[in-house]
Motif scaffolding. Structure first.
Motif, PDB file in Angstrom:
ATOM      1  N   GLY A 254       0.788  -1.223   0.000  1.00 55.11           N
ATOM      2  CA  GLY A 254       0.000   0.000   0.000  1.00 55.11           C
ATOM      3  C   GLY A 254       0.818   1.270   0.000  1.00 55.11           C
ATOM      4  O   GLY A 254       1.919   1.332  -0.540  1.00 55.11           O
ATOM      5  N   SER A 256       1.050   5.588  -0.756  1.00 54.02           N
ATOM      6  CA  SER A 256       0.575   6.476  -1.815  1.00 54.02           C
ATOM      7  C   SER A 256       1.735   7.253  -2.415  1.00 54.02           C
ATOM      8  O   SER A 256       2.773   7.440  -1.790  1.00 54.02           O
ATOM      9  N   SER A 260      -3.378   6.574  -4.155  1.00 55.77           N
ATOM     10  CA  SER A 260      -3.235   5.390  -3.309  1.00 55.77           C
ATOM     11  C   SER A 260      -2.787   4.202  -4.142  1.00 55.77           C
ATOM     12  O   SER A 260      -3.137   4.072  -5.318  1.00 55.77           O
ATOM     13  N   LYS A 285      -4.666   1.233  -0.907  1.00 57.24           N
ATOM     14  CA  LYS A 285      -4.671   1.630   0.495  1.00 57.24           C
ATOM     15  C   LYS A 285      -3.688   2.780   0.696  1.00 57.24           C
ATOM     16  O   LYS A 285      -2.484   2.615   0.503  1.00 57.24           O
ATOM     17  N   ALA A 286      -4.218   3.950   1.110  1.00 55.79           N
ATOM     18  CA  ALA A 286      -3.382   5.139   1.281  1.00 55.79           C
ATOM     19  C   ALA A 286      -2.498   5.034   2.515  1.00 55.79           C
ATOM     20  O   ALA A 286      -1.363   5.479   2.519  1.00 55.79           O
ATOM     21  N   LYS A 287      -3.021   4.466   3.581  1.00 57.79           N
ATOM     22  CA  LYS A 287      -2.237   4.246   4.788  1.00 57.79           C
ATOM     23  C   LYS A 287      -2.700   2.930   5.385  1.00 57.79           C
ATOM     24  O   LYS A 287      -3.901   2.670   5.460  1.00 57.79           O
ATOM     25  N   SER A 324      -8.956   3.845   0.969  1.00 57.74           N
ATOM     26  CA  SER A 324      -8.895   5.234   0.523  1.00 57.74           C
ATOM     27  C   SER A 324     -10.271   5.640   0.036  1.00 57.74           C
ATOM     28  O   SER A 324     -11.003   4.830  -0.529  1.00 57.74           O
ATOM     29  N   ASN A 371     -11.641   6.436   6.945  1.00 59.62           N
ATOM     30  CA  ASN A 371     -10.344   6.636   6.309  1.00 59.62           C
ATOM     31  C   ASN A 371      -9.650   7.873   6.866  1.00 59.62           C
ATOM     32  O   ASN A 371      -8.429   7.901   7.002  1.00 59.62           O
ATOM     33  N   GLN A 375      -5.992   7.735   8.687  1.00 58.04           N
ATOM     34  CA  GLN A 375      -4.884   8.529   8.142  1.00 58.04           C
ATOM     35  C   GLN A 375      -4.376   9.594   9.110  1.00 58.04           C
ATOM     36  O   GLN A 375      -3.239  10.053   8.976  1.00 58.04           O
TER      37      GLN A 375
END
Length: 382
Positions: A254, A256, A260, A285-287, A324, A371, A375
């Motif tokens: 994952g 970004s 993402s 998945k951004a984080k 995300s 989300n 994040q």
């Protein structure tokens, strides 16, 4: 060989200020636990001790203290009391203990009128904190990040260390490059840092290439910058999940860059190289949050004509949570071999509205609110 026969595979507790409490209610946090056999999350409400947070530590760094139920929380950004649109970095530290039915926050001793843990030397947020061993004691290393105050903002390369039992943080060797929003992990008692942002200007963020990895050697108290090989077309960058599998291989998931990522990378320490994994995550998945767990005993129901039998099997599992925008899920992979890091998706759980309305933000859809929580807020995962 140790076997772990557990149905509660993974749990997480978001830490934030309680905002929707009636006068007669005690403050509480919610722990969400994923049951491997039931294939669903359970929500457990846990009372918080009287030392309840009176602010939200956005973009703080967290690390679980080894062999305990304790988490160290460092730094973060807090909103200004007189201007809720502005925030500033803090140097505050606290310890949070996740018990079966309660959450204990150790931050300020009201009797002695002093902080229980020493403050960081430098206020910072969007940084990382790691645990290593130094002279048979736990040492906590805070790395990089960014700072915001009433006059300026910027990106840090400073690092500091707290030895277990000490009452002050001390400066150690700085990073060779200023970094914030980076990813990192501990392997063989060394800290590895990759990616991140080195600065901001009006047009774009100055993103550090994946290939420029910094490694901290505690015995020498120095950061070494090592150039790794990497294929083209890598979208992994900021806030990816790095899971050391053995002394040589790391699986990276994952994160970004411009957007993402659903990519999975393999980091080979012998070859000093990244390679793309043949498999991708189910959703970008951004984080990410998660872990690698060995020798988990799983159960499989085998149905015959007139009977059912349960077959048990040990598996090495990779758990990853995140998403995300409007996508959010938990994915569980089986690690099939440690040489090539081949994996197989075993379970995928889409959140839908399972997390109730605990953290609904200004009427945003449930997944979007969650989300934002993942994040920006401390997430204590077990």
């Amino acid at each position: 060989m140790i076997q772990q026969q557990v149905s509660d595979l993974f749990s997480f507790t978001p830490i934030l200020q309680s905002t929707s409490l009636d006068d007669n209610q005690l403050p509480s946090y919610s722990t969400y636990t994923y049951d491997l056999y039931e294939k669903q999350f359970r929500r457990i409400s846990k009372f918080v001790n009287f030392d309840q947070l009176n602010y939200v530590p956005f973009y703080a760094a967290t690390v679980r203290i080894s062999n305990t139920n304790d988490f160290l929380i460092t730094g973060g950004a807090v909103l200004q009391e007189d201007n809720q649109d502005q925030y500033f970095s803090t140097n505050f530290c606290m310890k949070i203990t996740i018990n079966k039915d309660s959450v204990l926050i150790s931050s300020f001793d009201s009797i002695q009128q002093q902080q229980i843990l020493p403050s960081l030397i430098y206020p910072r947020h969007n940084h990382k904190v790691f645990e290593i061993m130094l002279n048979d004691k736990r040492a906590f290393i805070v790395v990089g990040g960014q700072y915001v105050n009433s006059n300026e903002f910027g990106v840090l390369n400073s690092c500091e260390m707290l030895i277990e039992g000490s009452n002050e943080w001390v400066q150690i060797a700085p990073l060779q490059k200023n970094r914030t929003g980076f990813s990192g992990f501990v392997q063989n008692n060394k800290i590895y840092i990759l990616c991140g942002i080195s600065g901001f200007n009006e047009q774009k963020h100055e993103i550090i290439p994946l290939t420029l990895v910094e490694v901290y050697n505690p015995e020498k108290n120095e950061w070494e910058q090592i150039k790794y090989k990497s294929p083209l077309g890598i979208t992994i960058g900021l806030d990816c999940l790095c899971l050391p599998i053995n002394d040589n291989k790391v699986i990276i998931l994952g994160g970004s860059k411009e957007q993402s990522s659903d990519q999975i990378l393999i980091m080979d320490q012998d070859k000093k190289a990244f390679t793309k994994h043949t498999q991708k995550l189910s959703i970008p998945k951004a984080k990410c949050f998660g872990r690698f767990s060995r020798n988990i005993v799983t159960k499989k129901i085998i149905r015959g004509e007139n009977q059912e039998t349960i077959q048990e099997e040990q598996k090495n599992l990779i758990i990853i949570l995140g998403g995300s925008s409007y996508q959010l899920d938990l994915e569980i992979y089986q690690l099939l071999d440690e040489d090539n890091l081949q994996i197989k998706l075993l379970q995928k759980y889409e959140f839908a509205n399972v997390l109730d309305q605990d953290y609904e933000i200004h009427g945003l859809p449930n997944k979007t609110s969650w989300n934002f929580v993942f994040q920006s807020l401390p997430i204590l995962s077990e």
